[in-house]
Write an enzyme that holds these catalytic residues in place. Structure first.
Site, short mmCIF file in Angstrom:
data_model
loop_
_atom_site.label_atom_id
_atom_site.label_comp_id
_atom_site.label_asym_id
_atom_site.label_seq_id
_atom_site.Cartn_x
_atom_site.Cartn_y
_atom_site.Cartn_z
N SER A 156 25.22 27.75 -58.07
CA SER A 156 24.38 28.72 -58.77
C SER A 156 24.17 28.31 -60.22
CB SER A 156 25.00 30.12 -58.66
OG SER A 156 24.11 31.09 -59.14
N ASP A 317 17.40 29.74 -62.31
CA ASP A 317 18.63 28.93 -62.30
C ASP A 317 18.55 27.85 -61.22
OD1 ASP A 317 18.95 30.58 -60.09
OD2 ASP A 317 21.04 31.05 -60.49
N ASP A 319 19.73 27.19 -58.22
CA ASP A 319 19.43 27.51 -56.82
C ASP A 319 18.33 28.57 -56.71
OD1 ASP A 319 21.08 29.53 -57.76
OD2 ASP A 319 22.05 29.86 -55.82
N ASP A 321 17.87 31.74 -57.46
CA ASP A 321 18.02 33.12 -57.01
C ASP A 321 18.07 34.09 -58.19
OD1 ASP A 321 20.57 32.52 -57.95
OD2 ASP A 321 21.62 33.12 -56.12
#
Length: 574
Positions: A156, A317, A319, A321
């Protein structure tokens, strides 16, 4: 230390160990027995941290520092975790399949292919994206291909030295505690250097069909305030700066914005292409202003050139999400928090749905316990019920799944958490920055047409409902000693909570390990007599204790005074 030394020696002696890992461990082993006392102490601490435990697997999967060792992210810990997943899948499903995606982090593609190799050798069919794709696209693919499990390789928003391994269930939601425990038990019975299974299954690369289906599902959630032609005209007049922070959002975010009619998108070139080293933002977290500095610089540059700045800055960010934003307020940029964007989006969704008569029957919105309470007032205004969950979007995803089981899936209109995660649809069961970026652009165009900015609309809402201020204070606790200290602080809050904070009497202490209606969780909430409160919880993804502060005042100044007073006392206490 003898047990730890036995572990490092077993790794060094493993015949097929990766050469770079062996060299890394041999160097540490030599330094730990050398004559340089300072280097020796440092090496001993490093060896202990690498081997004192196995990397912990839970509902969030694995997350850790890259490197050799049982408490590190590497191909061997990924193999072991995937062997645990494979055993779980094969014991619960017939002819199962697993979907896999990965982001731009160091070794993400390697770990994704390693996981695929283990699954195929255990007779489990695999759907693997043919390029990096966001976490929500993995949640979507798990449901789209009717997979038993989904695996997302990502850490993340953590710094570049981290990587991780998230596991999703067939609903597209992160696995439950029960499933995570079963996978963990399977892992504990697996030798970290075990050979691959003898089975064989099919590996399918997910290409344009799956990606387009995801994009179409995102676009199906757009709001309507006029005809398609009118909305495209409004969106074409929007000027947006975008940075994917060298992550997985670059292609999907730009593709969706293009398809809905956002034509004027300026991408931060240094942060456009995938790069797990994140050279211009070592901590790629859009919650932090420093991660947005390059985007803000481009925002200001474009403003100087055009005489009027862009309308929006979007930053996703690695990833993709989470999304952070800055908005143009009178020619200068203003950063909005996750809570403020959540408030604005809920109000925008309710407002446009009510006007277009598309509000479902018995509508419901969801927030987490650490998020702002201001959405409760907005929801009440529009006849929308508010559901609160524990921290973590997986709980919002689980609630959507519960609505679906009860035939009420369409009742869900929006969910958010204060850490910049939002979702307006049920096509995935995780926060989605592709969806959120689309909605934020729509919202900015909607208000721009009325001569308003997002900052101006937020002030209107504060004037109506009162000023809500939320703040996060974090304390880092690295290593084994740090973890013990953090546990001690939480135990003390639980067994001996304060009677008074910031000059106000403590009115209520809520222990979420014993709170009815919530899963057991290491979370303590302390509410003061004036409504100011704070929530303490250990992070599930980083070695940190997180303290969430909340205050409300009739003016911003009064709310700020309350929260500063509480923050100072908490810092002193911790």
């Amino acid at each position: 230390m003898s047990e730890v030394f036995a572990k490092i020696d077993s790794w060094i002696e493993f015949e097929n160990l990766d050469g770079d890992m062996r060299a890394e461990l041999v160097r540490l082993r030599e330094e730990a027995t050398g004559s340089d006392e300072a280097a020796k102490a440092e090496a001993l601490e490093e060896i202990n941290d690498r081997f004192y435990r196995e990397l912990e697997f839970g509902t969030g999967g694995l997350r850790g520092v890259l490197g050799a060792g049982t408490n590190r992210m590497n191909t061997y810990t990924v193999r072991k975790a995937t062997a645990g997943v494979a055993k779980y899948v094969n014991s619960h499903y017939e002819k199962p399949s697993v979907a896999i995606s990965y982001d731009s982090r160091i070794n993400s593609e390697l770990f994704a292919r390693t996981a695929a190799e283990v699954l195929v050798s255990n007779s489990i069919n695999v759907y693997l994206y043919d390029e990096l794709m966001p976490a929500p696209a993995l949640s979507f693919a798990t449901r789209f291909h009717k997979c038993a499990i989904g695996i997302m390789i990502t850490a993340s928003h953590n710094p570049c030295k981290y990587n991780g391994y998230k596991v999703y269930n067939e609903d597209g939601c992160q696995v439950t505690a029960e499933a995570a425990e079963e996978i963990l038990q399977n892992m504990l019975k697996t030798d970290i250097f075990a050979e691959l299974g003898q089975g064989c299954a099919k590996l399918t690369y997910m290409k344009e069909e799956t990606k387009n289906a995801f994009y179409e599902a995102v676009i199906a959630e757009k709001m309507a305030w006029g005809s398609e032609e009118e909305m495209k005209k409004d969106l074409a007049g929007l000027s947006v700066v975008y940075t994917p922070l060298n992550g997985a959002g670059n292609v999907p975010v730009r593709e969706v914005l293009k398809r809905i009619g956002v034509e004027n998108v300026h991408v931060v070139k240094e942060q456009e292409l995938p790069d797990g080293n994140f050279p211009t933002c070592p901590y790629p977290n859009p919650e932090k202003k420093e991660a947005l500095e390059r985007g803000l610089a481009l925002f200001r540059e474009l403003g100087r050139e055009a005489g009027q700045g862009p309308d929006l800055l979007l930053a996703t960010d690695p990833d993709c999400d989470r999304v952070g934003i800055a908005v143009n307020a009178g020619g200068a940029e203003t950063l909005l928090t996750g809570n403020e964007v959540g408030v604005l989006l809920l109000d925008f969704i309710c407002q446009t749905r009510a006007a277009s008569k598309s509000m479902p029957e018995n509508p419901v919105a969801v927030r987490t316990i650490v998020s702002s309470k201001m959405p409760d007032l907005i929801a009440e205004e529009y006849g929308v019920a508010i559901k609160t969950t524990l921290t973590g979007f997986k709980y919002i995803g689980e609630y959507i799944a519960e609505l679906e089981r009860n035939g009420r899936e369409k009742s869900y209109i929006f969910g958010f958490e204060e850490s910049y995660g939002y979702l307006s649809g049920t096509y995935v069961r995780d926060k989605d920055a592709v969806n959120a970026s689309m909605l934020i652009c729509q919202m900015a165009a909607f208000y721009k047409k009325q001569g308003k900015t997002l900052a101006g609309r937020l002030e209107e809402l504060y004037g109506k409902h009162g000023h809500f201020i939320n703040r996060l204070v974090e304390f880092a606790f690295e290593g084994e000693k740090g973890m013990r200290k953090m546990d001690g602080i939480m135990d003390s809050l639980r067994s001996n909570p304060p009677k008074e904070m910031a000059g106000k009497r403590v009115a209520l202490v809520t222990d979420y390990e014993e709170q009815e209606g919530f899963p057991k969780s290491k979370v303590i909430e302390v509410s003061l007599e004036n409504g100011t409160s704070f929530i303490a919880r250990p992070s599930g993804t980083e070695p940190k204790l997180k303290i969430y502060l909340s205050a409300k005042g009739s003016t911003k100044k009064l709310a700020e005074e309350e929260i500063v007073s509480l923050e100072n006392e908490i810092k002193s206490m911790i």
